[in-house]
Design a protein around this motif. Structure first.
Motif, PDB file in Angstrom:
ATOM      1  N   SER A  55       0.812  -1.063   0.054  1.00  0.00           N
ATOM      2  CA  SER A  55       0.081   0.001  -0.292  1.00  0.00           C
ATOM      3  C   SER A  55       0.960   1.203   0.023  1.00  0.00           C
ATOM      4  CB  SER A  55      -0.934   0.114   1.183  1.00  0.00           C
ATOM      5  OG  SER A  55      -0.065   0.152   2.287  1.00  0.00           O
ATOM      6  N   ARG A  56       0.229   2.277   0.177  1.00  0.00           N
ATOM      7  CA  ARG A  56       1.099   3.639   0.122  1.00  0.00           C
ATOM      8  C   ARG A  56       2.088   3.582   1.373  1.00  0.00           C
ATOM      9  NH1 ARG A  56      -0.916   9.324  -1.509  1.00  0.00           N
ATOM     10  NH2 ARG A  56       0.562  10.714  -0.982  1.00  0.00           N
ATOM     11  N   THR A  57       1.673   3.189   2.265  1.00  0.00           N
ATOM     12  CA  THR A  57       2.619   3.288   3.486  1.00  0.00           C
ATOM     13  C   THR A  57       3.343   2.142   3.794  1.00  0.00           C
ATOM     14  OG1 THR A  57       0.407   2.907   4.832  1.00  0.00           O
ATOM     15  CG2 THR A  57       1.166   5.016   4.740  1.00  0.00           C
ATOM     16  N   ASN A  58       2.909   1.008   2.990  1.00  0.00           N
ATOM     17  CA  ASN A  58       3.505  -0.527   3.473  1.00  0.00           C
ATOM     18  C   ASN A  58       4.499  -0.694   2.248  1.00  0.00           C
ATOM     19  OD1 ASN A  58       4.242  -3.010   4.526  1.00  0.00           O
ATOM     20  ND2 ASN A  58       2.211  -3.800   3.900  1.00  0.00           N
ATOM     21  N   GLY A  66      21.903  -6.517  -0.180  1.00  0.00           N
ATOM     22  CA  GLY A  66      20.966  -7.650   0.549  1.00  0.00           C
ATOM     23  C   GLY A  66      20.199  -7.344   1.850  1.00  0.00           C
ATOM     24  N   SER A  67      20.545  -6.051   2.464  1.00  0.00           N
ATOM     25  CA  SER A  67      19.845  -5.657   3.478  1.00  0.00           C
ATOM     26  C   SER A  67      18.434  -5.161   3.279  1.00  0.00           C
ATOM     27  CB  SER A  67      20.456  -4.352   3.950  1.00  0.00           C
ATOM     28  OG  SER A  67      22.022  -4.647   4.551  1.00  0.00           O
ATOM     29  N   ILE A  68      17.606  -5.564   4.396  1.00  0.00           N
ATOM     30  CA  ILE A  68      16.102  -5.187   3.957  1.00  0.00           C
ATOM     31  C   ILE A  68      15.751  -4.011   4.781  1.00  0.00           C
ATOM     32  CG2 ILE A  68      13.681  -6.216   4.557  1.00  0.00           C
ATOM     33  CD1 ILE A  68      15.452  -9.025   4.763  1.00  0.00           C
ATOM     34  N   TYR A  69      14.710  -3.325   4.169  1.00  0.00           N
ATOM     35  CA  TYR A  69      14.473  -1.806   4.737  1.00  0.00           C
ATOM     36  C   TYR A  69      12.876  -1.608   4.430  1.00  0.00           C
ATOM     37  CZ  TYR A  69      19.168  -0.577   4.843  1.00  0.00           C
ATOM     38  OH  TYR A  69      20.743  -0.384   5.112  1.00  0.00           O
ATOM     39  N   ARG A  70      12.385  -1.072   5.518  1.00  0.00           N
ATOM     40  CA  ARG A  70      10.824  -0.759   5.495  1.00  0.00           C
ATOM     41  C   ARG A  70      10.732   0.787   5.568  1.00  0.00           C
ATOM     42  NH1 ARG A  70       6.383  -3.228   9.725  1.00  0.00           N
ATOM     43  NH2 ARG A  70       4.439  -2.592   8.612  1.00  0.00           N
ATOM     44  N   TYR A  71       9.741   1.358   4.625  1.00  0.00           N
ATOM     45  CA  TYR A  71       9.542   2.834   4.444  1.00  0.00           C
ATOM     46  C   TYR A  71       8.983   3.365   5.569  1.00  0.00           C
ATOM     47  CZ  TYR A  71       7.703   6.903   2.294  1.00  0.00           C
ATOM     48  OH  TYR A  71       7.543   8.106   1.940  1.00  0.00           O
ATOM     49  N   THR A  72       9.172   4.330   6.219  1.00  0.00           N
ATOM     50  CA  THR A  72       8.750   4.960   7.559  1.00  0.00           C
ATOM     51  C   THR A  72       7.490   6.038   7.119  1.00  0.00           C
ATOM     52  OG1 THR A  72      10.115   6.677   7.517  1.00  0.00           O
ATOM     53  CG2 THR A  72      10.899   4.684   8.667  1.00  0.00           C
ATOM     54  N   ASN A  73       7.504   6.372   5.767  1.00  0.00           N
ATOM     55  CA  ASN A  73       6.540   7.318   5.479  1.00  0.00           C
ATOM     56  C   ASN A  73       6.679   8.718   5.986  1.00  0.00           C
ATOM     57  OD1 ASN A  73       4.136   7.947   3.863  1.00  0.00           O
ATOM     58  ND2 ASN A  73       2.690   7.867   5.662  1.00  0.00           N
ATOM     59  N   ASN A  74       8.056   8.807   6.228  1.00  0.00           N
ATOM     60  CA  ASN A  74       8.477  10.158   6.885  1.00  0.00           C
ATOM     61  C   ASN A  74       9.533  10.707   5.810  1.00  0.00           C
ATOM     62  OD1 ASN A  74       8.902  12.213   8.395  1.00  0.00           O
ATOM     63  ND2 ASN A  74      10.318  11.045   9.987  1.00  0.00           N
ATOM     64  N   ASP A  75       9.260  11.001   4.790  1.00  0.00           N
ATOM     65  CA  ASP A  75      10.396  11.706   3.823  1.00  0.00           C
ATOM     66  C   ASP A  75      10.304  13.002   3.810  1.00  0.00           C
ATOM     67  OD1 ASP A  75       7.971  11.464   2.464  1.00  0.00           O
ATOM     68  OD2 ASP A  75       8.759  10.752   0.438  1.00  0.00           O
ATOM     69  N   VAL A  94       5.203  -8.107  -0.732  1.00  0.00           N
ATOM     70  CA  VAL A  94       4.492  -7.560   0.169  1.00  0.00           C
ATOM     71  C   VAL A  94       2.881  -7.703  -0.415  1.00  0.00           C
ATOM     72  CG1 VAL A  94       3.680  -5.586   1.433  1.00  0.00           C
ATOM     73  CG2 VAL A  94       6.167  -6.034   0.960  1.00  0.00           C
ATOM     74  N   GLY A  95       2.233  -8.268   0.490  1.00  0.00           N
ATOM     75  CA  GLY A  95       0.554  -8.070   0.268  1.00  0.00           C
ATOM     76  C   GLY A  95       0.438  -9.010  -1.085  1.00  0.00           C
ATOM     77  N   ALA A  96       1.457  -9.594  -1.948  1.00  0.00           N
ATOM     78  CA  ALA A  96       0.965 -10.209  -2.945  1.00  0.00           C
ATOM     79  C   ALA A  96       0.047 -11.428  -2.759  1.00  0.00           C
ATOM     80  CB  ALA A  96       2.207 -10.634  -3.576  1.00  0.00           C
TER      81      ALA A  96
END
Length: 121
Positions: A55-58, A66-75, A94-96
């Motif tokens: 989604s927009r925030t996920n 290879g490091s994994i990152y998650r978006y914080t929606n704080n750009d 994600v969510g597929a």
């Protein structure tokens, strides 16, 4: 013709006003062009080789190492809007499959993992 090419071509012209503008003023004019509503894309800090969106925030990603990152929606702050999540991966989704937005990844050995870090125990 791309904006940078047009700017460069115009800048080289004889008697142009661009020669009187400082580099900082030229940069401000370039930024004004980039924020033009005809360009609906907004640059987000960070560098990823894979990205997955539930989604927009996920939003999740994998960097070149290879490091994994998650978006914080704080750009909006101009700082890095990505938080590092433990683990390494070669692919991510994600969510597929999970309608709940669960993130899944595959590592170098082909092993499959589901992220449970934000679920209640």
């Amino acid at each position: 013709m791309a904006f940078s090419a047009r700017l460069r071509e115009h800048h080289r012209g004889p008697g142009t006003r661009w020669r009187r503008l400082s580099a900082g003023r030229q940069a401000l004019l370039a930024l004004a062009h980039l924020r033009n509503p005809s360009n609906p894309w907004q640059n987000v800090n960070g560098s990823l080789k894979r990205i997955a969106v539930g989604s927009r925030t996920n939003v999740w990603g994998i960097d070149p190492a290879g490091s994994i990152y998650r978006y914080t929606n704080n750009d909006a702050s101009g700082s890095n809007p990505w938080i590092n999540i433990p683990g390494t991966a070669t692919d991510i989704a994600v969510g597929a499959v999970g309608a709940d937005g669960t993130a899944w990844h595959v590592n170098n050995a082909g092993e499959i993992y589901r992220y449970t870090g934000d679920q209640p125990s």
